[in-house]
Design a protein around this motif. Sequence first.
Motif, PDB file in Angstrom:
ATOM      1  N   LYS A 240     -11.064   8.279   1.753  1.00 27.15           N
ATOM      2  CA  LYS A 240      -9.771   8.458   2.422  1.00 27.15           C
ATOM      3  C   LYS A 240      -8.701   9.027   1.488  1.00 27.15           C
ATOM      4  O   LYS A 240      -7.680   9.517   1.945  1.00 27.15           O
ATOM      5  CB  LYS A 240      -9.291   7.138   3.024  1.00 27.15           C
ATOM      6  N   GLU A 241      -8.940   8.995   0.177  1.00 22.25           N
ATOM      7  CA  GLU A 241      -7.978   9.502  -0.806  1.00 22.25           C
ATOM      8  C   GLU A 241      -8.227  10.954  -1.201  1.00 22.25           C
ATOM      9  O   GLU A 241      -7.345  11.594  -1.775  1.00 22.25           O
ATOM     10  CB  GLU A 241      -8.032   8.656  -2.094  1.00 22.25           C
ATOM     11  N   ILE A 242      -9.411  11.470  -0.900  1.00 18.37           N
ATOM     12  CA  ILE A 242      -9.829  12.778  -1.411  1.00 18.37           C
ATOM     13  C   ILE A 242      -8.852  13.895  -1.040  1.00 18.37           C
ATOM     14  O   ILE A 242      -8.438  14.668  -1.897  1.00 18.37           O
ATOM     15  CB  ILE A 242     -11.259  13.130  -0.940  1.00 18.37           C
ATOM     16  N   ALA A 243      -8.456  14.004   0.206  1.00 19.51           N
ATOM     17  CA  ALA A 243      -7.571  15.097   0.622  1.00 19.51           C
ATOM     18  C   ALA A 243      -6.259  15.071  -0.149  1.00 19.51           C
ATOM     19  O   ALA A 243      -5.824  16.102  -0.677  1.00 19.51           O
ATOM     20  CB  ALA A 243      -7.313  15.036   2.123  1.00 19.51           C
ATOM     21  N   SER A 244      -5.630  13.918  -0.266  1.00 14.59           N
ATOM     22  CA  SER A 244      -4.352  13.861  -0.969  1.00 14.59           C
ATOM     23  C   SER A 244      -4.517  14.081  -2.475  1.00 14.59           C
ATOM     24  O   SER A 244      -3.673  14.719  -3.104  1.00 14.59           O
ATOM     25  CB  SER A 244      -3.620  12.542  -0.693  1.00 14.59           C
ATOM     26  N   VAL A 245      -5.623  13.608  -3.041  1.00 21.56           N
ATOM     27  CA  VAL A 245      -5.881  13.838  -4.469  1.00 21.56           C
ATOM     28  C   VAL A 245      -6.057  15.330  -4.736  1.00 21.56           C
ATOM     29  O   VAL A 245      -5.481  15.880  -5.677  1.00 21.56           O
ATOM     30  CB  VAL A 245      -7.120  13.042  -4.951  1.00 21.56           C
ATOM     31  N   VAL A 246      -6.834  15.991  -3.894  1.00 20.94           N
ATOM     32  CA  VAL A 246      -7.067  17.432  -4.065  1.00 20.94           C
ATOM     33  C   VAL A 246      -5.766  18.210  -3.904  1.00 20.94           C
ATOM     34  O   VAL A 246      -5.449  19.093  -4.706  1.00 20.94           O
ATOM     35  CB  VAL A 246      -8.157  17.947  -3.092  1.00 20.94           C
ATOM     36  N   GLU A 247      -4.989  17.890  -2.879  1.00 25.15           N
ATOM     37  CA  GLU A 247      -3.712  18.578  -2.665  1.00 25.15           C
ATOM     38  C   GLU A 247      -2.804  18.445  -3.882  1.00 25.15           C
ATOM     39  O   GLU A 247      -2.232  19.431  -4.361  1.00 25.15           O
ATOM     40  CB  GLU A 247      -3.014  18.030  -1.426  1.00 25.15           C
ATOM     41  N   GLU A 248      -2.667  17.237  -4.387  1.00 22.41           N
ATOM     42  CA  GLU A 248      -1.799  16.980  -5.538  1.00 22.41           C
ATOM     43  C   GLU A 248      -2.334  17.652  -6.799  1.00 22.41           C
ATOM     44  O   GLU A 248      -1.589  18.239  -7.572  1.00 22.41           O
ATOM     45  CB  GLU A 248      -1.650  15.469  -5.757  1.00 22.41           C
ATOM     46  N   TYR A 249      -3.644  17.565  -7.015  1.00 19.79           N
ATOM     47  CA  TYR A 249      -4.252  18.163  -8.201  1.00 19.79           C
ATOM     48  C   TYR A 249      -4.045  19.681  -8.197  1.00 19.79           C
ATOM     49  O   TYR A 249      -3.659  20.265  -9.214  1.00 19.79           O
ATOM     50  CB  TYR A 249      -5.751  17.828  -8.261  1.00 19.79           C
TER      51      TYR A 249
END
Length: 99
Positions: A29-38
């Motif tokens: 559930k964190e992957i999308a936001s982690v990728v966007e931020e990274y």
Amino acid sequence: MKKDEDAPNEDPIILPLEASIDLHPFQPKEIASVVEEYIAEASQAGFSEVRLIHGKGAGVQRNIVRSVLSRHPAVLSFRDAPVEAGGWGATVVRLKAKS
């Protein structure tokens, strides 16, 4: 009040910005936001190319990663990593030049 030692840490995790990120430690559930931020941070830092390590598995993480990349304004293109860098278990991303 006693702090619950088993309670999850609510503080953000700060990672050093590098040319690749391993997404295995993150919850799906964190992957999308982690990728966007990274991607935003890597672009801001002037990286021209980065690698996202999502693993091979059933392709769920890969699909999430690529969905985010397909609509991120800082992304120029993306592709499977070379075999020696993870093959289809990682995605290489070319970032737009900072203006």
